[in-house]
Scaffold this motif. Structure first.
Motif, PDB file in Angstrom:
ATOM      1  N   LEU A 198       0.795  -1.232  -0.003  1.00 57.81           N
ATOM      2  CA  LEU A 198      -0.080   0.106   0.067  1.00 57.81           C
ATOM      3  C   LEU A 198       0.721   1.267  -0.054  1.00 57.81           C
ATOM      4  N   VAL A 199       1.842   1.238   0.825  1.00 55.23           N
ATOM      5  CA  VAL A 199       2.728   2.571   0.760  1.00 55.23           C
ATOM      6  C   VAL A 199       3.421   2.740  -0.435  1.00 55.23           C
ATOM      7  N   GLU A 200       3.947   1.700  -1.018  1.00 55.77           N
ATOM      8  CA  GLU A 200       4.507   1.946  -2.534  1.00 55.77           C
ATOM      9  C   GLU A 200       3.464   2.418  -3.277  1.00 55.77           C
ATOM     10  N   THR A 201       2.166   2.120  -3.352  1.00 49.64           N
ATOM     11  CA  THR A 201       1.208   2.818  -4.176  1.00 49.64           C
ATOM     12  C   THR A 201       1.144   4.484  -3.860  1.00 49.64           C
ATOM     13  N   MET A 202       1.402   4.837  -3.082  1.00 51.30           N
ATOM     14  CA  MET A 202       1.410   6.145  -2.610  1.00 51.30           C
ATOM     15  C   MET A 202       2.258   7.151  -3.350  1.00 51.30           C
ATOM     16  N   GLN A 203       1.835   7.930  -4.362  1.00 53.48           N
ATOM     17  CA  GLN A 203       2.905   8.776  -5.256  1.00 53.48           C
ATOM     18  C   GLN A 203       2.788  10.192  -5.204  1.00 53.48           C
ATOM     19  N   THR A 204       1.770  10.637  -4.631  1.00 55.99           N
ATOM     20  CA  THR A 204       1.548  12.047  -4.523  1.00 55.99           C
ATOM     21  C   THR A 204       2.940  12.780  -4.014  1.00 55.99           C
ATOM     22  N   PRO A 205       3.137  14.089  -4.248  1.00 57.02           N
ATOM     23  CA  PRO A 205       4.263  14.749  -3.859  1.00 57.02           C
ATOM     24  C   PRO A 205       4.166  14.773  -2.367  1.00 57.02           C
ATOM     25  N   TYR A 206       3.126  15.039  -1.402  1.00 54.32           N
ATOM     26  CA  TYR A 206       2.868  15.037  -0.249  1.00 54.32           C
ATOM     27  C   TYR A 206       3.275  13.580   0.106  1.00 54.32           C
ATOM     28  N   ALA A 207       2.884  12.440  -0.457  1.00 54.61           N
ATOM     29  CA  ALA A 207       3.229  11.241   0.046  1.00 54.61           C
ATOM     30  C   ALA A 207       4.561  10.766   0.001  1.00 54.61           C
ATOM     31  N   SER A 208       5.268  11.404  -1.130  1.00 57.15           N
ATOM     32  CA  SER A 208       6.615  11.109  -1.472  1.00 57.15           C
ATOM     33  C   SER A 208       7.408  11.698  -0.346  1.00 57.15           C
ATOM     34  N   ALA A 209       7.034  13.017   0.035  1.00 51.34           N
ATOM     35  CA  ALA A 209       7.774  13.739   1.193  1.00 51.34           C
ATOM     36  C   ALA A 209       7.574  13.159   2.366  1.00 51.34           C
ATOM     37  N   LEU A 210       6.481  12.544   2.733  1.00 47.39           N
ATOM     38  CA  LEU A 210       5.966  11.779   4.031  1.00 47.39           C
ATOM     39  C   LEU A 210       7.073  10.567   4.256  1.00 47.39           C
ATOM     40  N   LYS A 211       7.164   9.785   3.056  1.00 51.19           N
ATOM     41  CA  LYS A 211       7.939   8.757   3.253  1.00 51.19           C
ATOM     42  C   LYS A 211       9.603   8.875   3.133  1.00 51.19           C
ATOM     43  N   ASP A 212       9.710  10.031   2.596  1.00 48.97           N
ATOM     44  CA  ASP A 212      11.386  10.341   2.626  1.00 48.97           C
ATOM     45  C   ASP A 212      11.613  10.813   4.220  1.00 48.97           C
ATOM     46  N   ARG A 213      10.609  11.480   5.037  1.00 47.36           N
ATOM     47  CA  ARG A 213      10.932  11.826   6.284  1.00 47.36           C
ATOM     48  C   ARG A 213      10.814  10.646   7.145  1.00 47.36           C
ATOM     49  N   ALA A 214       9.844   9.931   6.905  1.00 43.13           N
ATOM     50  CA  ALA A 214       9.585   8.787   7.774  1.00 43.13           C
ATOM     51  C   ALA A 214      10.937   7.769   7.679  1.00 43.13           C
ATOM     52  N   GLU A 215      11.584   7.748   6.698  1.00 44.04           N
ATOM     53  CA  GLU A 215      12.877   6.941   6.466  1.00 44.04           C
ATOM     54  C   GLU A 215      13.968   7.756   7.185  1.00 44.04           C
ATOM     55  N   TRP A 216      13.852   9.058   7.044  1.00 45.16           N
ATOM     56  CA  TRP A 216      14.790  10.014   7.806  1.00 45.16           C
ATOM     57  C   TRP A 216      14.720   9.649   9.265  1.00 45.16           C
ATOM     58  N   LEU A 217      13.326   9.797   9.734  1.00 46.14           N
ATOM     59  CA  LEU A 217      13.269   9.667  11.189  1.00 46.14           C
ATOM     60  C   LEU A 217      13.317   8.140  11.694  1.00 46.14           C
ATOM     61  N   ALA A 218      13.291   7.377  10.839  1.00 43.96           N
ATOM     62  CA  ALA A 218      13.626   5.955  11.227  1.00 43.96           C
ATOM     63  C   ALA A 218      15.136   5.666  11.422  1.00 43.96           C
ATOM     64  N   ASP A 219      15.834   6.263  10.483  1.00 41.78           N
ATOM     65  CA  ASP A 219      17.260   6.231  10.550  1.00 41.78           C
ATOM     66  C   ASP A 219      17.785   6.818  11.931  1.00 41.78           C
ATOM     67  N   THR A 220      17.281   7.912  12.269  1.00 37.22           N
ATOM     68  CA  THR A 220      17.634   8.828  13.320  1.00 37.22           C
ATOM     69  C   THR A 220      17.429   8.308  14.496  1.00 37.22           C
ATOM     70  N   LEU A 221      16.156   7.705  14.615  1.00 33.93           N
ATOM     71  CA  LEU A 221      15.883   6.879  15.648  1.00 33.93           C
ATOM     72  C   LEU A 221      16.480   5.616  16.106  1.00 33.93           C
ATOM     73  N   GLU A 222      16.948   4.966  15.174  1.00 39.26           N
ATOM     74  CA  GLU A 222      17.365   3.701  15.007  1.00 39.26           C
ATOM     75  C   GLU A 222      18.493   3.389  16.209  1.00 39.26           C
ATOM     76  N   SER A 223      19.240   4.122  16.604  1.00 39.77           N
ATOM     77  CA  SER A 223      20.218   3.963  17.828  1.00 39.77           C
ATOM     78  C   SER A 223      19.766   4.489  19.046  1.00 39.77           C
TER      79      SER A 223
END
Length: 167
Positions: free
Chosen positions: A110-135
């Protein structure tokens, strides 16, 4: 129960659908990790206010007093999680620490089907936050929340829940 007025569009801003989708995107980014409702509430705030913690430009405006959002955000995040659970996108995991949530095996499709500019920006920030919180440990996360959002947010939300494992 209140009747649904089909002539009036359902609100999307700050709705269970909006927060449920944001939570799903975040849980997909951190899969297979699990987080409790308090943590998901913090992350829902942080994923749209990434600049507050040294990340990319925030998705939502940097309004004064936005830290008060957490008071109302928890209820709507919980409703969003429950909506995504009914859609089999989020799983509830019960263990000795209580109930935590994880993206289901179907979430990434489902997440991969989300292609709007907002959804893409949200996915980028979610990945950034995941990387930041990892440790971060739970204590480090609580300290970050207290510093950036406020000590009352940590205390109001209760205990932090399961340890955030480093990958």
């Amino acid at each position: 129960m209140e009747a649904i007025d089909a002539t009036r569009p359902a609100p999307l801003f700050n709705s269970a659908l909006e927060t449920g989708v944001r939570t799903l995107v975040f849980l997909n980014a951190v899969f297979p990790r699990v987080f409790d409702l308090a943590q998901l509430t913090w992350f829902d705030h942080l994923v749209v206010h990434t600049a507050d913690i040294g990340g990319p430009q925030s998705l939502h405006p940097d309004l004064p007093q936005r830290t008060g959002e957490l008071l109302v955000r928890r209820r709507v995040v919980e409703e969003g999680v429950q909506l995504m659970r009914r859609l089999h996108m989020i799983n509830a995991i019960a263990d000795k620490n209580g109930i935590a949530y994880q993206a289901s095996d179907d979430a990434s499709a489902l997440v991969e089907t989300m292609q709007t500019p907002y959804a893409s920006a949200l996915k980028d920030r979610a990945e950034w936050l995941a990387d930041t919180l990892e440790s971060l440990t739970d204590k480090q996360l609580a300290d970050l929340i207290a510093e950036k959002i406020g000590r009352w947010a940590v205390e109001f939300q209760g205990e932090t829940g399961p340890e955030i494992p480093a990958s």
